[in-house]
Design an enzyme around this catalytic site. Sequence first.
Site: not given
Length: 460
Positions: A158, A164-165, A201, A237, A292
């Site tokens: 990550k 935003g993925g 993980k 999402k 936010r």
Amino acid sequence: MFKRVLIANRGEIALRVLRACREMDIDTVAVYSQADADALHVQFAGSAYCVGPAKAADSYLNMDAILTVAKAAGCDAIHPGYGFLSENDAFADACQEEGIAFIGPSGDVIRSMGNKASARALMQKAGVPVVPGSDGPVPDAQTAKAVADSIGYPVLIKASAGGGGRGMRRVYDADSFISLFEEARAESVACFGSGEMYLEKLILDPRHIEFQILADRHGNVIHLGDRDCSIQRRNQKMLEEAPSKALTPELREQMGAAAVAAAKAAGYENAGTIEFVLDGEGHFYFIEMNTRIQVEHPITEMVTGTDLVREQIRIAAGLPLSLTQEDVKLQGHAIECRINAEDPANGFRPCPGKTEFLHLPGGCGVRVDSALYTGYELSPFYDSLAAKIIVHAPTRLEAIRRMRRALEELIVEGYATNAELLHQILYHPDFVRGSCTTGFLDRELKSLLSWSRCGSEEKQ
Ligand code: ADP
Ligand code: ADP
Ligand code: MG
């Protein structure tokens, strides 16, 4: 209370903030890019100023231009919405230096939660469960691989600055680690201008459960229940609901308490969201805090009867929360569908264009947050969210049936949208049962798309 608020955003969220301001008798100032001269937020605001060309970096991210407008127009506060400058610590600092209230947390808090690796460390110290992973950022691919080997696969790479993925890669075996690490890092550098990475993980097939937080300057910190955002495509999402079917009242209370503890540990003020993943055994882990207002905030508004943007403004003006934890009662069930201008049949290619015809759903229990109108040209310069359809009903099943009929009433002509796909999801047995995890959509996509195509052939 503030006299005049500048809204440093566009699209549906700019309208959402405008509406709250008008109901509070606060003047509004809109800013817009050259591409947005015909946008609704420009029409509805008390006054509007162009802050630069279409490219967001030159307009909606142009801090100097926005602050200049705020000062010239006599604004005493700025609402940043979501995206753009909403999680920009330098902007929050700059507002403070100019004596203009930033409707959000302080620059310091944004800094400490905005870096996801350091937010993890802070949460760990506060006793909030985090996903097992690296101790802070990993310096390079080789060191990262050694850490991954010790955590055990599968792992998730990550980006500390991610959102935003983006900047994320799942790794299932040691052999593919290095190349996926480089891929994720390159994406993070391109999207966020930072190559700082960390490891977690990979929790297998979890649910995404998040808690809405409100915190004021007087030490009151409460949560407004949970949202289940497990219907995601590539970690983004698409449909959200509240409350989650996966939580028992006990687990909800436990996770809510952890979310409140997390916000307190961060010294949080204003509205924020604590995101968790929840595994099949009821273990939950903090993944990040969004400092936010969130895209999916309306479902919380529907089940709690609270206007979250109004609360944000009140908090920034130094007022205490208008409700206590005991006042928060979750009533009924709410679902939100994000209608995006994208073509699911073509790899979800964004396909903005002119809205040739628009008919929005209505009726009992239906809310639409959108800045679309017939004739409106959706710009390719910004994200593809065109409308949010939100429903509220006494039970989950009634909410599902209401959303199906709301989507059936929706007509958007001029470009492709994901509305048919959303409609199919609402008929999927796993969704109806309430058992979807974050892997659901990517796994079922092919069959969902083939059904929706059959559906449209039948209609013709
Ligand atoms: P949520 O939907 O939970 O509010 P997302 O991560 O989907 O959060 O982001 C919401 C909006 O903010 C989206 O429009 C997305 O494109 C934008 N966004 C998210 N992260 C960033 C970022 N780091 N910089 C700019 N925009 C972002
Ligand atoms: P972003 O800032 O892009 O929103 P998040 O950290 O919130 O990034 O993660 C986005 C999504 O990725 C989550 O909603 C979840 O579906 C998935 N995810 C994140 N971390 C994990 C993890 N450790 N294990 C499994 N899935 C995860
Ligand atoms: Mg997230």
